[in-house]
Design an enzyme around this catalytic site. Structure first.
Site, mmCIF file in Angstrom:
data_model
loop_
_atom_site.group_PDB
_atom_site.id
_atom_site.type_symbol
_atom_site.label_atom_id
_atom_site.label_comp_id
_atom_site.label_asym_id
_atom_site.label_seq_id
_atom_site.Cartn_x
_atom_site.Cartn_y
_atom_site.Cartn_z
ATOM 1 C CB SER A 205 -0.937 -0.152 1.307
ATOM 2 O OG SER A 205 -1.812 0.980 1.087
ATOM 3 C CG ASN A 206 -0.322 4.590 -1.304
ATOM 4 O OD1 ASN A 206 -1.065 5.286 -0.665
ATOM 5 N ND2 ASN A 206 -0.691 3.892 -2.346
#
Ligand code: CTP
Length: 395
Positions: A205-206
């Site tokens: 993810s980020n």
């Protein structure tokens, strides 16, 4: 302002007397004013003063009004609420959703722009509780008209004097303009991170939280737009006034965007979409072994580029999160994805993520550029929509 309907809330502080002069000015400008006084305000100034100035009923208690639910009617009929002066007590109640009287109940029931003008003793204004409560309200899109420094009722000097009438009227005018500027527009907004799983409990993810997209959705709804917010996994709450569609992966977002963004008047793509996903997702938790773990990634669809190919009459606005060669990279995305404008967000060192301040620049056309500035996400959302209304046109 002529013909606009506004609720003026007056709280119990010495500055309550100034609300009478403000009422007179607003009435002279053609504003239809419904005045709500709190019980403490009535200790400072008589309802008759406001009734005489507005030639309308003045509201006090929830219980002695001739109708049963005045708070709902008042805020449904009004285009904005101005609370001047707002005391620390009422600010605290509004920040925490405590609705024990007519004014706080009306504000809780309202889906229109709200302007708050605090006035109180400096120590109360600077108390961490008041500072935190005002920050919460700002975060929710309330417009706070900062008090001025000067001589206070306690014969002390400091911040806490009600803002000048000129500043109050300016803020109210801004709120009224916001109210209708996007009426009739359908706006799709993507926000937040994607999650791409490689086993049942692990994912790539980020750092996106969706904060700017959520702020834009709230602000666009306040301006009268019909908003669909496509929101990735985040702990932040979406605004109540918009339709929220949740997604997890880039492919989920792609499907949602094809349904909700194709044909929208505007799409604003703030989501931080993973360009790649693990090629395989293990059915059970991966166990560690002696050697390294190799995960092969495959390409995700580019949601915004796909919308660019199905553009029709829609206006598309992208966000470019860049660490280097900011403007050149952003302009390349503007061209390649057939966008009408792109917002440059400098994310070096994770700057620009979450609830901290960020700096945005709007780019469009061959070389056009406007600095949106630095600030909190709600502040930037309002300034960005002001700019987009001009650049994209709002007829
Ligand atoms: N975007 C998208 N789908 C993707 C990737 C990006 O819709 N798969 C959108 C983002 O929401 C943003 C814009 O495209 O509005 C630019 O995103 P960004 O991550 O900065 O750019 P990329 O096109 O992914 O390019 P790169 O990662 O190479 O910088």
């Amino acid at each position: 302002m002529n013909g606009m309907r506004v609720v003026l809330g007056v709280c119990g502080g010495i500055a309550a007397y100034k609300a009478a002069a403000l009422t007179s000015t607003l009435v002279q400008r053609g504003v239809e004013l419904d005045v709500i006084l709190t019980a403490s305000a009535e200790r400072f100034i008589a309802p008759l003063t406001f009734a005489s100035l507005t030639a309308r009923p003045v509201y006090g208690s929830l219980w002695d009004a001739p109708e049963r639910i005045p708070h709902i009617r008042l805020v449904r009929e009004a285009q904005a609420i101005l609370i001047a002066p707002a005391t620390a007590n009422v600010i605290a109640k509004l920040a925490h959703g405590i609705a024990g009287d007519l004014l706080t109940t009306a504000v809780l029931a309202a889906r229109i722009p709200i302007v708050i003008a605090p006035a109180m003793n400096s120590a109360m204004y600077e108390h961490p509780a008041t500072v935190a409560n005002l920050a919460l309200l700002r975060e929710r899109g309330y417009d706070i008209v900062e008090p001025e420094r000067g001589f206070l009722a306690e014969r002390e000097s400091g911040p806490g004097r009600l803002a000048s009438e000129e500043r109050l009227i300016e803020a109210l005018e801004r709120a009224l303009r916001r109210r209708n500027s996007l009426a009739g527009k359908r706006i799709a907004i993507t926000a937040g991170p994607t999650r791409e799983a490689f086993d049942p409990i692990r994912f790539v993810s980020n750092a996106s939280t969706g904060a700017i997209g959520i702020a834009l959705a709230r602000e666009a709804a306040l301006r009268g737009a019909e908003v669909v917010l496509m929101l990735g996994p985040t702990l932040l709450e979406p605004p109540a006034q918009v339709t929220t569609v949740r997604f997890t992966t880039a492919r989920d977002l792609f499907d949602a965007a094809m349904r909700h963004a194709v044909g929208a008047d505007w799409t604003i793509a703030t989501a931080a979409v993973a360009d790649y996903r693990p090629a395989e997702t293990a059915a059970s938790k991966l166990k560690k072994s002696e050697g390294d773990l190799l995960v092969r990634f495959e390409r995700n669809p580019d949601v915004l580029a796909a919308l660019g190919e199905r553009k029709g009459g829609s206006k598309l606005v992208g966000f470019a999160a860049e660490t280097d060669d900011h403007e050149a990279n952003a302009r390349e995305k503007l061209r390649n994805k057939h966008l009408d404008a792109i917002v440059l967000n400098d994310v070096r060192d994770e700057r620009g993520f979450g609830l901290v301040q960020s700096t945005l620049t709007l780019l469009w056309g061959a070389g056009e550029k406007r600095e949106i500035g630095t600030g909190t996400k709600p502040h930037l959302a309002a300034r960005l929509l002001d700019a987009l209304e001009e650049v994209l046109g709002c007829s």
